[in-house]
Design a protein around this motif. Structure first.
Motif, PDB file in Angstrom:
ATOM      1  N   ARG A   1      69.487  58.466  63.360  1.00 56.51           N
ATOM      2  CA  ARG A   1      68.416  58.247  62.363  1.00 56.51           C
ATOM      3  C   ARG A   1      69.025  57.793  61.042  1.00 56.51           C
ATOM      4  N   ILE A   2      70.131  58.470  60.650  1.00 59.71           N
ATOM      5  CA  ILE A   2      70.772  58.105  59.385  1.00 59.71           C
ATOM      6  C   ILE A   2      71.379  56.706  59.495  1.00 59.71           C
TER       7      ILE A   2
ATOM      8  N   ASP B   1      70.385  54.338  61.441  1.00 59.26           N
ATOM      9  CA  ASP B   1      69.270  53.378  61.415  1.00 59.26           C
ATOM     10  C   ASP B   1      68.792  53.137  59.996  1.00 59.26           C
ATOM     11  N   ALA B   2      68.733  54.232  59.230  1.00 61.69           N
ATOM     12  CA  ALA B   2      68.283  54.101  57.852  1.00 61.69           C
ATOM     13  C   ALA B   2      69.242  53.208  57.074  1.00 61.69           C
TER      14      ALA B   2
ATOM     15  N   PHE C   1      71.198  51.009  58.444  1.00 62.47           N
ATOM     16  CA  PHE C   1      71.139  49.686  59.057  1.00 62.47           C
ATOM     17  C   PHE C   1      69.955  48.892  58.517  1.00 62.47           C
ATOM     18  N   ALA C   2      68.903  49.632  58.143  1.00 61.41           N
ATOM     19  CA  ALA C   2      67.721  48.963  57.601  1.00 61.41           C
ATOM     20  C   ALA C   2      68.074  48.261  56.293  1.00 61.41           C
ATOM     21  N   PHE C   3      69.146  48.713  55.674  1.00 59.86           N
ATOM     22  CA  PHE C   3      69.593  48.101  54.432  1.00 59.86           C
ATOM     23  C   PHE C   3      70.430  46.876  54.728  1.00 59.86           C
ATOM     24  N   PRO C   4      70.094  45.751  54.154  1.00 58.11           N
ATOM     25  CA  PRO C   4      71.000  44.615  54.253  1.00 58.11           C
ATOM     26  C   PRO C   4      72.332  45.032  53.622  1.00 58.11           C
TER      27      PRO C   4
ATOM     28  N   ILE D   1      74.621  43.753  51.879  1.00 60.32           N
ATOM     29  CA  ILE D   1      74.935  43.389  50.506  1.00 60.32           C
ATOM     30  C   ILE D   1      74.274  44.373  49.533  1.00 60.32           C
ATOM     31  N   LEU D   2      73.095  44.843  49.903  1.00 64.87           N
ATOM     32  CA  LEU D   2      72.361  45.777  49.049  1.00 64.87           C
ATOM     33  C   LEU D   2      73.021  47.140  49.053  1.00 64.87           C
TER      34      LEU D   2
ATOM     35  N   VAL E   1      74.572  49.256  45.932  1.00 70.67           N
ATOM     36  CA  VAL E   1      74.264  50.644  45.575  1.00 70.67           C
ATOM     37  C   VAL E   1      75.567  51.403  45.367  1.00 70.67           C
TER      38      VAL E   1
END
Lengths: 268, 274, 315
Positions: free
Chosen positions: B116-117, B119-120, B122-125, B127-128, B132
């Motif tokens: 789950r973590i 995936d979370a 991975f949902a982030f491109p 570069i973003l 962060v």
């Protein structure tokens, strides 16, 4: 008997590797109207290749074909693609060994059964196509045809999918149905049902069937004549009864001897 | 001749990607290594008389707006870019492999939560994600390396987990299990060596992506700080001189493209290895 | 329906995880936000008072809860630097970034799908080979470099747009779109190349499957097999890829906005990062994460429509 298909000297060669590989050599076949002819042999014997050639499905570049496949006054090997296409699925149909993968997974059953009509008989209306598809699904033994019409392949069992394949193959009322190991991937009980179905369709619709199998006992059940193939060559052919009772070729003898026999006299 | 050498020979002959990838990457690495010991000029030496020169024999890639030799700066910059790419892929693949192997092998609740973590993340491109992390740790090339490394973990974890899941139920693993092989030994000795083909090509693609990501981030100014510059930063400095001194923009740009292309071809070549 | 609810649930769980990650990331950083707001000369009493006001003395979990609830109600906090609500700073920029991503996505779909079909149909033909090589090169060009080249070629040589001459959507929508077309093209180029490669491979794969042979056996022409049977199957992996690409485009616009000096989200994000203006960074990151998750959810729904096999075990 009226001859509807006449294959002579069919020769198929592959060129995938450095030396050409002969898949089929001097293959001859005459198919009468409403006749069921079996082609037997082990895998790699060239039986499926011959069937694909008759169905017009051998179009790879790395392959040469010679001989003649005469149907309806045309040689299917050399005729125009357009002429060949006009027969495919309408006059000559084929069903395959793998009913699990031979249907398009993302299209509804009804759509797939109707497709030959859609392609070859654009004059048939949509409502009529649907009606005929449902009739055909019922004819191949799918009792809940109206429901099956809207289902997808993955919702059906292997035997049901093979029935769907048969329904699609038979909807145009073809002269020839090629059944390429149609029961190999199925359970034994389902095998018998499919063979019965093919027999029934042959009787009721008068379709000639080329039945390809490695299972001699099935061929014995359904075929009037049989061709035995080994390594691309025909080693024996004749009436099924004769070949079974008096096999001449040693290979045929071996095949027959390999059929498991059920001896009822023995106690278990 | 050994079978391995025959395999290599045949693959080079039949697989143009492998050969061209090896040649391009080889040349790039060679130039970078030479750059460690020798560059035509000092990459930081300014020369106000030689500002914004085009290509010449004296300055094969011209000079920049401060009169510095672009070739020397490119040699230095591509070293930073390559180092960051290597570091990124090393962090991403090692951490990712460990996470992926453990979650895939043990499954259960641990797998559920970790994935789950992942995936979370991975949902982030990527570069973003890197931005962060950079904003937390500050700017600089080490921060950039760590950020990109972390950003690359999810994709490796996913690939390895999938492969381990596939291998876990194979006969040879069952056999080893029946013989009482320990879990860790099973993962590292019996399963991981079997996915080296997949890993090799995803590591090459990782290099390819890392070079692109590094270039993008240092273009934004969060990578190595002046006067040293990686290729992306050079491009952002050069951008405004596109019209007057095209060589100043094109040279670092083309070097990035070649570097990425080399890794991409190698990755493609390895995945087609027969 | 169950499938969609399940996916929606997963999306919400992922969103929670993301929000926790983002919140933690910006709350474990050394440095006192109250001090950051007031400046270093502020008296300790004033700092303490501000800390009370901002709720910084509460436990982490309480602070997270308060922040998250405020966030979903549309209150993104207050900028440290400008002392104004983040919402007002960000909201007018969102359409710029989103428009760019949408144009880039449309370009990708409109160009790559026909091109992918063409190359698959002419597998190993001359044009196919040329396109494959071309594709590999395009994939290796970072978007900001192609952005610079596009600025040079279309902006300076052909003068199709004025570099740096961004027009806001409130001033002139047509001019706004015209300007954004070029940065969008820079974002789209590598995605186009990747999609062509992927669709080509997928089409060739699917065309070799048994059902394609069945389709030929029914008298379909090559085009019939392709468009009536193979294409829909081949699109399934491509849809996943396009979903991820759309998310990437939103993020990729950060770099491209810099290249084309577009006053979008990216400029605020980058200045906020260098000023350590964390509420702004938090809000933008969360905003992009939500967009990404929504896109992923949409992809799952489209998937369900295209591929009837998906989610069957749930219904």
């Amino acid at each position: 008997m009226e001859i509807i298909l006449d294959v002579t000297d069919l020769h198929i060669e592959f060129h995938d590797h450095e030396s050409p590989e002969v898949a089929v050599e001097d293959f001859d076949l005459m198919l009468g109207k409403s006749e069921i002819v079996g082609i037997v042999g082990e895998s790699g014997s060239g039986k499926s290749m011959s069937a694909l050639a008759i169905a017009g499905l051998l179009n790879r570049k790395s392959l040469t074909k010679s001989g003649r496949i005469m149907f309806d006054g045309h040689d299917l090997l050399t005729c125009d693609r357009k002429v060949l296409r006009s027969y495919q699925g309408d006059e000559i149909s084929i069903i395959f060994q793998e009913p699990m993968t031979s249907l398009n997974p993302v299209k509804r059953i009804g759509w797939q059964v109707e497709e030959p009509l859609y392609i070859h008989h654009p004059e048939v209306t949509k409502a009529e196509r649907k009606q005929r598809a449902i009739e055909m699904l019922r004819a191949v033994g799918l009792d809940n045809a109206e429901d099956v019409y809207f289902m997808y392949p993955h919702e059906l069992s292997g035997g049901m999918r093979q029935r769907v394949m048969i329904a699609a193959a038979m909807i145009g009322n073809p002269k020839i149905l090629i059944a390429d190991e149609p029961t190999t991937a199925l359970d034994v009980t389902v095998q018998a049902q499919i063979v019965e179905l093919l027999k029934k369709l042959n009787k009721e619709m008068g379709t000639s069937i080329i039945f390809i199998s490695h299972d001699l006992s099935l061929v014995n059940q359904i075929c009037q004549r049989v061709i035995v193939m080994q390594k691309g060559n025909i080693v024996e052919s004749g009436r099924t009864v004769d070949v079974f009772s008096r096999p001449r070729d040693p290979y045929t003898k071996k095949l027959i001897a390999a059929i498991p026999k059920i001896d009822l006299s023995e106690d278990r | 001749m050994s079978k391995a050498r025959q395999d290599l020979k045949r693959n080079i002959k039949e697989n143009p990607y492998l050969l061209s990838g090896a040649i391009i990457t080889g040349i790039m690495v060679l130039v970078i290594i030479i750059g460690i010991f020798w560059t035509p000029y000092d990459p930081t030496a300014m020369n106000s008389a030689d500002k914004l020169q085009g290509m010449s024999l004296r300055h094969p890639m011209g000079t920049d707006n401060m009169g510095r030799d672009v070739l020397s700066r490119v040699m230095y910059g591509s070293r930073i870019t390559l180092l960051i790419a290597i570091g990124t892929v090393a962090i991403g693949s090692v951490v990712g492999t460990i996470i992926g192997a453990l979650t895939g092998y043990f499954g259960g609740m641990f797998d559920e939560v970790t994935m789950r973590i992942i995936d979370a993340l991975f949902a982030f491109p990527s570069i973003l994600l890197a931005l962060v992390i950079v904003s937390v740790f500050g700017t600089g090339w080490i921060q950039l390396l760590i950020s990109l490394g972390i950003a690359f973990v999810p994709s490796y974890a996913r690939i390895v987990r999938g492969e381990v899941l596939r291998c876990r139920n194979m006969d040879y693993v069952e056999n080893a299990r029946l013989q009482g092989v320990s879990n860790l030994r099973m993962i590292f000795v019996h399963i991981l060596p079997n996915i080296k083909g997949v890993m090799a090509s995803s590591i090459m693609i990782g290099f390819n992506n890392a070079v692109l990501a590094e270039a993008g981030l240092s273009y934004l100014g969060v990578g190595s700080q002046p006067p040293y510059a990686s290729l992306g930063k050079m491009l952002s400095d050069a951008q405004q001189y596109m019209f007057t001194t095209p060589s100043y923009v094109l040279c670092p740009g083309i070097v990035i493209v070649l570097m990425v292309l080399g890794f991409a071809f190698l990755g493609e070549g390895i995945s087609r290895w027969k | 329906m169950k499938y969609i609810i399940k996916k929606l649930g997963m999306m919400i769980v992922t969103l929670l995880v993301v929000s926790i990650c983002v919140f933690l990331a910006f709350n474990v950083i050394p440095g006192d936000p109250a001090l950051r707001m007031l400046g270093t000369e502020a008296s300790p009493e004033l700092v303490e008072q501000t800390r009370q006001q901002m709720g910084l003395n509460d436990p982490l979990l309480v602070r997270y809860g308060r922040w998250f609830i405020a966030f979903i109600q549309g209150d993104f906090g207050t900028s440290y630097n400008y002392k104004v609500p983040v919402k007002g700073m960000v909201i007018s920029k969102i359409p710029i970034t989103l428009t760019m991503a949408v144009i880039a996505f449309l370009l990708t779909v409109l160009i790559s799908i026909p091109l992918g079909i063409f190359t698959a149909k002419h597998e190993n033909g001359v044009l196919d080979r040329i396109i494959i090589v071309f594709n590999q090169i395009i994939m290796a060009i970072p978007p900001f470099f192609s952005g610079i080249l596009i600025t040079f070629i279309f902006g300076m040589i052909f003068r199709l747009f004025t570099p740096g001459g961004f027009v806001s959507y409130t001033a002139n929508f047509g001019k706004f779109l015209q300007y954004l077309f070029f940065p969008s093209l820079a974002i789209a180029l590598p995605k186009i190349a990747m999609t062509v490669k992927m669709l080509r491979g997928s089409l060739i794969d699917e065309a070799g499957k048994d059902y394609a042979r069945t389709a030929y056996s029914r008298g379909n022409k090559t085009d019939g097999v392709l468009y009536r049977h193979v294409l829909k199957n081949a699109m399934i992996p491509v849809i996943t890829f396009l979903g991820m690409a759309l998310a990437d485009m939103v993020a990729g616009s950060i770099v491209i906005e810099q290249v084309f000096s577009i006053p979008g989200i990216s400029r605020i994000l980058l200045t906020s990062i260098s000023n350590r203006d964390y509420p702004v960074v938090e809000a933008i990151i969360m905003g992009i994460a939500i967009i990404v998750l929504l896109v992923n959810f949409l992809v799952d729904v489209i998937y369900r429509i295209v591929d009837p096999r998906i989610g069957m075990e749930d219904e």
